[in-house]
Design a protein around this motif. Sequence first.
Motif, mmCIF file in Angstrom:
data_model
loop_
_atom_site.group_PDB
_atom_site.id
_atom_site.type_symbol
_atom_site.label_atom_id
_atom_site.label_comp_id
_atom_site.label_asym_id
_atom_site.label_seq_id
_atom_site.Cartn_x
_atom_site.Cartn_y
_atom_site.Cartn_z
ATOM 1 N N ALA A 134 134.200 5.056 62.454
ATOM 2 C CA ALA A 134 134.481 3.728 61.914
ATOM 3 C C ALA A 134 135.982 3.541 61.669
ATOM 4 N N ILE A 135 136.629 4.556 61.100
ATOM 5 C CA ILE A 135 138.072 4.478 60.835
ATOM 6 C C ILE A 135 138.843 4.345 62.150
ATOM 7 N N ALA A 136 138.420 5.098 63.171
ATOM 8 C CA ALA A 136 139.070 5.001 64.479
ATOM 9 C C ALA A 136 138.927 3.598 65.058
ATOM 10 N N GLY A 137 137.727 3.008 64.909
ATOM 11 C CA GLY A 137 137.506 1.646 65.398
ATOM 12 C C GLY A 137 138.379 0.629 64.692
ATOM 13 N N VAL A 138 138.493 0.763 63.371
ATOM 14 C CA VAL A 138 139.341 -0.163 62.599
ATOM 15 C C VAL A 138 140.803 -0.030 63.026
ATOM 16 N N ILE A 139 141.250 1.182 63.265
ATOM 17 C CA ILE A 139 142.647 1.404 63.690
ATOM 18 C C ILE A 139 142.898 0.757 65.051
ATOM 19 N N LEU A 140 141.943 0.883 65.976
ATOM 20 C CA LEU A 140 142.105 0.280 67.301
ATOM 21 C C LEU A 140 142.195 -1.241 67.228
ATOM 22 N N ILE A 141 141.455 -1.827 66.283
ATOM 23 C CA ILE A 141 141.477 -3.289 66.149
ATOM 24 C C ILE A 141 142.709 -3.762 65.395
ATOM 25 N N ALA A 142 143.040 -3.078 64.287
ATOM 26 C CA ALA A 142 144.185 -3.490 63.467
ATOM 27 C C ALA A 142 145.515 -3.174 64.160
ATOM 28 N N ARG A 143 145.557 -2.063 64.892
ATOM 29 C CA ARG A 143 146.762 -1.615 65.597
ATOM 30 C C ARG A 143 147.991 -1.607 64.690
ATOM 31 N N PRO A 144 148.014 -0.719 63.690
ATOM 32 C CA PRO A 144 149.143 -0.669 62.755
ATOM 33 C C PRO A 144 150.452 -0.332 63.479
ATOM 34 N N PRO A 145 151.574 -0.878 63.008
ATOM 35 C CA PRO A 145 152.845 -0.722 63.725
ATOM 36 C C PRO A 145 153.348 0.712 63.809
ATOM 37 N N PHE A 146 153.014 1.572 62.841
ATOM 38 C CA PHE A 146 153.520 2.944 62.899
ATOM 39 C C PHE A 146 152.856 3.753 64.015
ATOM 40 N N LEU A 147 151.746 3.211 64.598
ATOM 41 C CA LEU A 147 151.095 3.870 65.726
ATOM 42 C C LEU A 147 151.300 3.113 67.040
ATOM 43 N N PHE A 148 151.279 1.772 66.966
ATOM 44 C CA PHE A 148 151.300 0.958 68.173
ATOM 45 C C PHE A 148 152.613 0.203 68.375
ATOM 46 N N GLY A 149 153.543 0.316 67.417
ATOM 47 C CA GLY A 149 154.785 -0.432 67.525
ATOM 48 C C GLY A 149 154.622 -1.847 66.998
ATOM 49 N N SER A 150 155.718 -2.560 66.886
ATOM 50 C CA SER A 150 155.684 -3.914 66.310
ATOM 51 C C SER A 150 155.368 -4.998 67.333
ATOM 52 N N HIS A 151 155.407 -4.677 68.630
ATOM 53 C CA HIS A 151 155.125 -5.663 69.680
ATOM 54 C C HIS A 151 153.718 -5.431 70.218
ATOM 55 N N VAL A 152 152.770 -6.219 69.716
ATOM 56 C CA VAL A 152 151.364 -6.087 70.093
ATOM 57 C C VAL A 152 150.928 -7.364 70.788
ATOM 58 N N THR A 153 150.250 -7.236 71.914
ATOM 59 C CA THR A 153 149.814 -8.400 72.681
ATOM 60 C C THR A 153 148.350 -8.718 72.402
ATOM 61 N N GLY A 154 147.926 -9.926 72.812
ATOM 62 C CA GLY A 154 146.527 -10.325 72.704
ATOM 63 C C GLY A 154 146.093 -10.776 71.329
ATOM 64 N N LEU A 155 147.056 -11.160 70.465
ATOM 65 C CA LEU A 155 146.712 -11.604 69.122
ATOM 66 C C LEU A 155 146.509 -13.109 69.101
ATOM 67 N N GLU A 156 145.773 -13.583 68.088
ATOM 68 C CA GLU A 156 145.517 -15.021 67.965
ATOM 69 C C GLU A 156 146.719 -15.755 67.382
ATOM 70 N N GLY A 157 147.414 -15.129 66.434
ATOM 71 C CA GLY A 157 148.598 -15.723 65.811
ATOM 72 C C GLY A 157 149.698 -14.690 65.730
ATOM 73 N N SER A 158 150.396 -14.684 64.621
ATOM 74 C CA SER A 158 151.461 -13.698 64.433
ATOM 75 C C SER A 158 150.872 -12.334 64.099
#
Length: 313
Positions: A134-158
């Motif tokens: 469950a925690i892994a799934g939440v991380i994949l959806i939230a995509r925190p910047p310290f793991l995925f960077g600040s430039h994330v695509t496919g978002l609805e807003g900011s």
Amino acid sequence: GIKKKAACPGLGLFYTVLSAFLFSVASLFLKKIEDVHSVEVSAFRCVFQMAFVFPGLIYYKTGFLGPKGKRIFLFLRGFLGSTAMILLYYAYQVMPLADATVITFSSPVFTSLLAWIFLKEKYSPWDLLFTLFAIAGVILIARPPFLFGSHVTGLEGSYANHLKGSIAAVTSAISAASTLVILRKVGKSVHYVLSIWYYAVIGLIGCVIALFVLNEWRLPHCGKDRVLLISIGLLGLGGQIFLTKALQIEKAGPVAVMKTMDVVFAFILQILFLNHMPTWWTVGGTLCVVASSSGTAIRKWRQSMKKDKQSEI
């Protein structure tokens, strides 16, 4: 003698699917509201619940406060339950519908963890594995910047709103899990109508205070938003009724598994009416969360079946 009419097979599961559909449509309407804060929507939902629960209090003669020794638990149930609702509505407004739905769907996993901490229920390695999924799934959806960077695509807003919504959804899931633990602690000593009453009253008081602090209280400007507000209240109430009826005639395990239809409906409505395609990150996170929640539900169901067989023997 007169034989009792047999219940329709699968009726409880049908009620569960219908409940999931009504909740999903309510969340879609929430996305369509333009000028109403999520806390105000929550306040309207509480008003609807109070209006329909009030006759039940009179009919069942439960009183308005409940037993003295249980009032603190009822207060906590109302506070945490309404907090979960407000945070969920906020998450729906600031992030994709499917993302918010999936994150909050991790609630059963947190329930097992909290029940182990506070109720001393058994917590096996399987439960730990489901929690990690469950925690892994939440991380994949939230995509925190310290793991995925600040430039994330496919978002609805900011991205800032996406992150705020993810935090709100996780907190909502934990609050909902805490509510279930409290209800287990109380057991059948308090009527369920009284539990819903506390949820609605404390939620309404909290929403009104929050709206005055935030200075966000205002009636919708257009007729469309007013219709949507009323519809959200009715759909939410209908979803709650059908879910309650499902649990009355079907075991909790199959109902919990069938509630995965919440996620399916969220994806369908998001694509059809919001024109937002989910990313592969969301799909991967969804598989992790649904697998962990379904695994938790199936495991609890099998444990209850074993207990029933042992008691029969």
